[in-house]
Scaffold this motif. Structure first.
Motif, short mmCIF file in Angstrom:
data_model
loop_
_atom_site.label_atom_id
_atom_site.label_comp_id
_atom_site.label_asym_id
_atom_site.label_seq_id
_atom_site.Cartn_x
_atom_site.Cartn_y
_atom_site.Cartn_z
N SER A 31 -13.48 75.82 -56.61
CA SER A 31 -13.13 74.47 -56.26
C SER A 31 -11.90 74.10 -57.39
O SER A 31 -11.89 74.58 -58.36
N PRO A 32 -11.02 73.09 -56.99
CA PRO A 32 -9.99 72.75 -57.80
C PRO A 32 -10.40 72.13 -59.13
O PRO A 32 -11.41 71.25 -58.97
N GLN A 33 -9.99 72.43 -59.95
CA GLN A 33 -10.19 71.69 -61.20
C GLN A 33 -9.79 70.17 -61.59
O GLN A 33 -10.24 69.42 -62.00
N TYR A 34 -8.56 70.17 -60.95
CA TYR A 34 -7.83 68.64 -60.75
C TYR A 34 -7.41 68.07 -59.42
O TYR A 34 -7.27 69.18 -58.73
N SER A 35 -7.32 67.00 -59.23
CA SER A 35 -6.83 66.49 -58.14
C SER A 35 -6.17 65.07 -58.39
O SER A 35 -6.75 64.16 -58.81
N PHE A 36 -4.73 65.16 -58.15
CA PHE A 36 -4.03 64.00 -58.63
C PHE A 36 -3.59 63.12 -57.66
O PHE A 36 -3.22 63.81 -56.52
N LYS A 37 -3.50 61.80 -57.98
CA LYS A 37 -3.10 60.94 -56.76
C LYS A 37 -2.54 59.78 -57.65
O LYS A 37 -3.11 59.10 -58.41
N GLU A 38 -1.32 59.45 -57.28
CA GLU A 38 -0.59 58.43 -57.73
C GLU A 38 0.15 57.35 -56.75
O GLU A 38 0.59 57.95 -55.83
N PRO A 39 0.22 56.18 -57.27
CA PRO A 39 0.45 55.11 -56.27
C PRO A 39 2.12 55.07 -56.11
O PRO A 39 2.70 55.61 -57.24
N ALA A 40 2.56 54.96 -54.87
CA ALA A 40 4.03 54.51 -54.95
C ALA A 40 4.36 53.09 -54.79
O ALA A 40 3.45 52.35 -53.77
N ALA A 41 5.46 52.39 -55.37
CA ALA A 41 5.49 50.96 -55.11
C ALA A 41 6.74 51.03 -54.16
O ALA A 41 7.75 51.66 -54.17
N ILE A 42 6.79 50.15 -53.19
CA ILE A 42 7.87 49.70 -52.28
C ILE A 42 8.26 48.27 -52.42
O ILE A 42 7.58 47.41 -52.07
N THR A 43 9.47 48.29 -52.82
CA THR A 43 9.93 46.73 -53.06
C THR A 43 11.58 46.70 -52.72
O THR A 43 12.21 47.61 -52.47
N PRO A 44 11.83 45.65 -52.21
CA PRO A 44 11.15 44.57 -51.73
C PRO A 44 10.26 44.82 -50.59
O PRO A 44 10.70 45.46 -49.69
N TYR A 45 9.00 44.21 -50.50
CA TYR A 45 8.07 44.64 -49.39
C TYR A 45 8.30 43.38 -48.28
O TYR A 45 7.91 42.31 -48.63
N TYR A 49 13.89 43.81 -42.17
CA TYR A 49 14.87 44.02 -42.90
C TYR A 49 16.06 43.82 -42.04
O TYR A 49 15.91 44.02 -40.81
N ASN A 50 17.05 43.72 -42.54
CA ASN A 50 18.36 43.71 -41.82
C ASN A 50 19.44 45.13 -42.11
O ASN A 50 18.98 45.59 -42.87
N THR A 51 20.27 45.14 -41.33
CA THR A 51 20.97 46.48 -41.47
C THR A 51 21.69 46.03 -42.72
O THR A 51 22.37 44.98 -42.92
N GLY A 52 21.50 47.22 -43.53
CA GLY A 52 22.47 47.24 -45.14
C GLY A 52 21.47 46.74 -45.98
O GLY A 52 21.76 46.98 -47.11
N ASP A 53 20.16 46.28 -45.67
CA ASP A 53 19.02 46.16 -46.67
C ASP A 53 18.89 47.51 -47.26
O ASP A 53 18.52 48.48 -46.71
N THR A 54 18.43 47.34 -48.83
CA THR A 54 17.89 48.53 -49.29
C THR A 54 16.48 48.13 -49.74
O THR A 54 16.25 47.17 -50.46
N VAL A 55 15.57 49.16 -49.33
CA VAL A 55 14.17 49.30 -49.76
C VAL A 55 14.08 50.34 -50.88
O VAL A 55 14.55 51.37 -50.81
N TRP A 56 13.37 49.92 -52.04
CA TRP A 56 13.29 51.12 -53.12
C TRP A 56 11.80 51.56 -53.04
O TRP A 56 10.87 50.82 -53.06
N VAL A 57 11.66 52.90 -53.09
CA VAL A 57 10.35 53.27 -53.34
C VAL A 57 10.34 54.07 -55.09
O VAL A 57 11.13 54.85 -55.24
N HIS A 58 9.36 53.69 -55.69
CA HIS A 58 9.08 53.89 -57.16
C HIS A 58 7.89 54.53 -57.34
O HIS A 58 7.03 54.12 -57.19
N ILE A 59 7.84 55.90 -58.00
CA ILE A 59 6.77 56.33 -58.56
C ILE A 59 7.00 56.64 -59.92
O ILE A 59 7.87 57.27 -60.50
#
Length: 153
Positions: A31-45, A49-59
């Motif tokens: 059995s695995p000793q550890y199992s990691f799960k971390e959230p990712a933020a998406i901004t602006p949510y 969106y319009n063409t040329g908009d930037t969406v940021w994914v941050h961990i």
């Protein structure tokens, strides 16, 4: 004479049957000793969106303390290498044109190794990060939409 051929045939069938059997299932993976799960933020949510908009994914994982889903504790895990993928997929466009054109550009921060690919109706990036980051695990990727349509991210 028929007895010898019959014995030879039966022996051949027996040997073939032995070698064609499935391997025994006596070996179990631990059995695995550890199992990691971390959230990712998406901004602006937003939903639109319009063409040329930037969406940021941050961990961001401060202090290299990963959340173990098995023990529900934070565990210090230094020198981990993470692989992540981001795909922008064209779901709808009127008229629907899947001509292999690039749908989005990606912006990366330092200490990230990335490979981009373009296919009929998607543009994606494969990212590796973590090993060479000194204090925190941090990934920030910008997605700039360059085509019109309805996309899945």
């Amino acid at each position: 004479m028929k007895t010898i051929n019959l014995l030879t045939t039966l022996s051949l069938i027996a040997v073939t049957t032995v070698f064609l059997q499935c391997p025994r299932k006596d070996y179990y993976q631990p059995s695995p000793q550890y199992s990691f799960k971390e959230p990712a933020a998406i901004t602006p949510y937003h939903l639109n969106y319009n063409t040329g908009d930037t969406v940021w994914v941050h961990i961001h994982i401060p202090g290299k303390m990963l959340t173990d889903t098995i023990s529900r504790q934070s565990i210090f895990y230094d020198s981990a290498s993470f692989s992540a993928g981001i795909t922008v997929q064209l779901l709808y466009n009127n008229p629907f044109v899947a001509d292999g054109a690039k749908l989005a550009d990606f912006v990366y921060t330092p200490y990230v190794s990335a490979y981009e690919s373009v296919n009929q109706n998607y543009t994606g990036t494969s990212i590796t990060f973590g090993c060479n980051q000194s204090t925190d695990y941090d990934l920030l990727v910008g997605i700039i939409f360059i085509q019109k349509g309805v996309f899945g991210l």
